[in-house]
Design a protein around this motif. Sequence first.
Motif: not given
Length: 444
Positions: A343-351
Amino acid sequence: MLSREDNELICRVGPGTPMGNLMREYWVPALLSKELPGPDCDPVRVMLLGERLIAFRDTLGRVGLIQNHCPHRGASFFFGRTGECGIRCVYHGWQFDINGNCIDMPNEPAESDFRHKVKAVTYPCVERGGLVWTYMGPRETPPPLPDIEINMLPEDEIAIIPSYVESNWLQAVEGEIDTSHTGFLHFGSIQPEDVEEGTFLHYTVKDRAPKYSVVDTEYGTMYGAYRPAKPGYVYWRIAHFNFPFYTQPPEGALGHSVIMNAWVPMDDTHTMSYVMVRKGKSETGRPARLPIQGDSEKYPDMHVPMLPNTSGWFGRFRPAVNATNDYLIDRDVQRNGDDYSGIQYLASQDRAVQESMGGIYDRTQERLASSDVMVIRVRRRLLGAARALAEKAVIPPGVDNPEVYRNRSGGVLLPEGADWIEDTKELRQAFVEHPEIAEQQPQP
């Protein structure tokens, strides 16, 4: 794991619930100031602690937060006309000011005094640091705003990144205070030899199973996660949970990093995140995605793209990378080892992981381990405070002591055997500058 009763108590935030009542003791971020760009601008729908509210800015520039339904016949104030220092319901023209007073009732006889007997529910608002704060509690005179350092800096020094999260607020908080996931979800494909020796990132990926020390504080709970560093030293990641829903993650160097994240419950299953950081070399002070080996053009360092805002109750600050497109997971990247999650973005990984648990995760199914010690302690504090307020009217931590929020978080190298609490006391103090810190420690 929590009992079913405790899981309900800690997650539910609507009016009259123990946790909802606890949160209403505090000032709460309601929206960004710029969402109401000028006097008599368009109203905004705001879902907050399970209540549907309408935000507006009056002719004098003051912010009002009023109940959704007009007290007359229930039409929504969202369709109201702003002007003349109030908001006017378009159904019959009744007008209310920011304090809920009915200041005009044009469909009633001129001699009628009925408008003096009608009042709308409103919540007092103040603006600071680019945020509109509101107090939804029972006090006639609200408590002071918390002394959150980043929110008290000049606005041109602050970056605020708002984001809608489709899960319960506690899932977001617990993701932030769980430091061991960093070495897997975010850094899982990075090996020690891939990064510069002596950096915080090097120590993180060299030892992905830190040990923990957790202490209760006046504002909530603090943890120190520690692992071996260079000979004779220990790398500490020091972070905070602040009542009722704030976190200070260990990003950057302790003493230099200024950050506070607010995980504001919209209702039981939707959250608005406000990441507040001091501007630095990058706009946010944190990488939007984590470094990978391989194709940097395919995964640029950039913010998560956002969908256009809509006027709906859940239409503000929605990431374009979301559950409907599986967070754009790239299985090839995941398989070939370029990125642990794909998953590309750090915040997207968390979400992705937090939202995948569902609106409210059934914590009776958990099997907690030693790495969950901070999660366990924070839950105990929240449950204890909610019950103390409900059963004994004990005011929750920090409500009347704004100075207890004056803290900093971050990483630091300490000699082996050092007292991590005492020896970082000065570095953890807000509003104290340490210009030498920024250049001492290379950051991931």
